[in-house]
Design a protein around this motif. Structure first.
Motif, short mmCIF file in Angstrom:
data_model
loop_
_atom_site.label_atom_id
_atom_site.label_comp_id
_atom_site.label_asym_id
_atom_site.label_seq_id
_atom_site.Cartn_x
_atom_site.Cartn_y
_atom_site.Cartn_z
N ARG A 19 0.84 -1.20 0.00
CA ARG A 19 0.00 0.00 0.00
C ARG A 19 0.87 1.25 0.00
O ARG A 19 0.93 1.99 0.97
CB ARG A 19 -0.95 -0.02 1.19
N LYS A 20 1.55 1.50 -1.12
CA LYS A 20 2.44 2.65 -1.24
C LYS A 20 1.70 3.97 -1.07
O LYS A 20 2.28 4.95 -0.62
CB LYS A 20 3.14 2.62 -2.59
N ASP A 21 0.42 4.00 -1.46
CA ASP A 21 -0.36 5.22 -1.35
C ASP A 21 -0.44 5.72 0.09
O ASP A 21 -0.50 6.93 0.35
CB ASP A 21 -1.78 5.00 -1.90
N ILE A 22 -0.41 4.81 1.04
CA ILE A 22 -0.47 5.18 2.45
C ILE A 22 0.77 5.97 2.84
O ILE A 22 0.69 6.93 3.62
CB ILE A 22 -0.62 3.92 3.34
N ALA A 23 1.93 5.62 2.30
CA ALA A 23 3.18 6.29 2.65
C ALA A 23 3.15 7.76 2.27
O ALA A 23 3.51 8.62 3.08
CB ALA A 23 4.36 5.59 1.97
N LYS A 24 2.74 8.06 1.05
CA LYS A 24 2.71 9.47 0.64
C LYS A 24 1.68 10.25 1.46
O LYS A 24 1.90 11.39 1.82
CB LYS A 24 2.41 9.59 -0.84
N TYR A 25 0.56 9.60 1.75
CA TYR A 25 -0.48 10.24 2.57
C TYR A 25 0.09 10.58 3.95
O TYR A 25 -0.03 11.71 4.43
CB TYR A 25 -1.68 9.29 2.68
N LEU A 26 0.72 9.59 4.60
CA LEU A 26 1.32 9.82 5.91
C LEU A 26 2.45 10.85 5.83
O LEU A 26 2.62 11.66 6.73
CB LEU A 26 1.82 8.51 6.51
N GLY A 27 3.22 10.80 4.75
CA GLY A 27 4.30 11.76 4.56
C GLY A 27 3.80 13.19 4.45
O GLY A 27 4.40 14.12 5.00
N ARG A 28 2.69 13.38 3.76
CA ARG A 28 2.11 14.72 3.65
C ARG A 28 1.61 15.21 5.01
O ARG A 28 1.83 16.37 5.37
CB ARG A 28 0.97 14.73 2.63
N ILE A 29 0.95 14.33 5.75
CA ILE A 29 0.50 14.71 7.10
C ILE A 29 1.70 15.08 7.97
O ILE A 29 1.71 16.10 8.65
CB ILE A 29 -0.31 13.57 7.76
N LEU A 30 2.71 14.23 7.93
CA LEU A 30 3.92 14.48 8.72
C LEU A 30 4.57 15.79 8.30
O LEU A 30 4.98 16.59 9.14
CB LEU A 30 4.89 13.31 8.58
N GLY A 31 4.64 16.04 7.00
CA GLY A 31 5.20 17.30 6.49
C GLY A 31 4.44 18.51 6.99
O GLY A 31 5.04 19.52 7.38
#
Length: 185
Positions: A46-58
């Motif tokens: 589920r690579k899509d989860i990583a970018k989503y979490l990365g944006r939140i973290l950013g």
């Protein structure tokens, strides 16, 4: 706000070099949805989860450290065999999402993992540290000297992986280190 669980790791990490900032999005409690998301990210493609979490973290990093800027974002590297097996590096994808939000370049190839290490999940703190000894090598020091480097990982448990990477990065001149993770156990 930093996860309280990451604060005790800061003492050990800062014995190697000064850590300018540390931030963790959430504690790894089983009553919230983050353990499920991280497990799906790492083991269900589920690579899509990583970018989503990365944006939140950013976004959270930007809000928390609004007066501080970074020069480069470095994800925790995976050994090439693990990356080949999984198909991607989850920390790299998280860092990519952060890079979009923070407008800071993500450099995935400045440091590499040169030792294939066992999964850390079943190891105690001492074995984790030994497992990570000399696991990293700086491949492009010119991209990192005299920079403010933000290291990104998905989960920080004992801090052994971060410690090994920070030891390697401490060989560089004039750097500042920040650490961010999605979760801390």
């Amino acid at each position: 706000m930093n996860c309280s669980e990451i604060e005790y790791k800061e003492v050990e990490l800062t014995q190697v070099m000064v850590i300018t900032q540390m931030y963790c999005l959430t504690s790894y409690h089983h009553e919230n949805h983050f353990p499920i998301l991280i497990h799906k990210l790492k083991y269900s493609n589920r690579k899509d989860i990583a970018k989503y979490l990365g944006r939140i973290l950013g976004e959270r990093v930007f809000e928390t450290w609004a007066t501080y800027s970074w020069d480069v974002i470095i994800p925790i590297p995976l050994h090439y065999l693990k990356k080949w097996h999984r198909g991607y590096n989850q920390s790299e994808l998280i860092a990519c999402g952060m890079s979009e939000v923070l407008k800071v370049p993500m450099v995935a190839d400045a440091v590499e993992r040169i030792r294939y290490t066992k999964t850390q999940t079943s190891l105690n703190k001492e074995k984790r540290r030994g497992n990570m000894e000399q696991a990293f090598r700086i491949t492009k020091p010119s991209l990192l000297h005299y920079r403010r480097i933000l290291i990104v990982d998905d989960v920080c448990t004992t801090g052994a992986t971060m410690l090994a990477l920070i030891k390697e990065l401490s060989k560089l001149k004039g750097i500042e280190i920040g650490i961010v993770t999605i979760s801390s156990t």
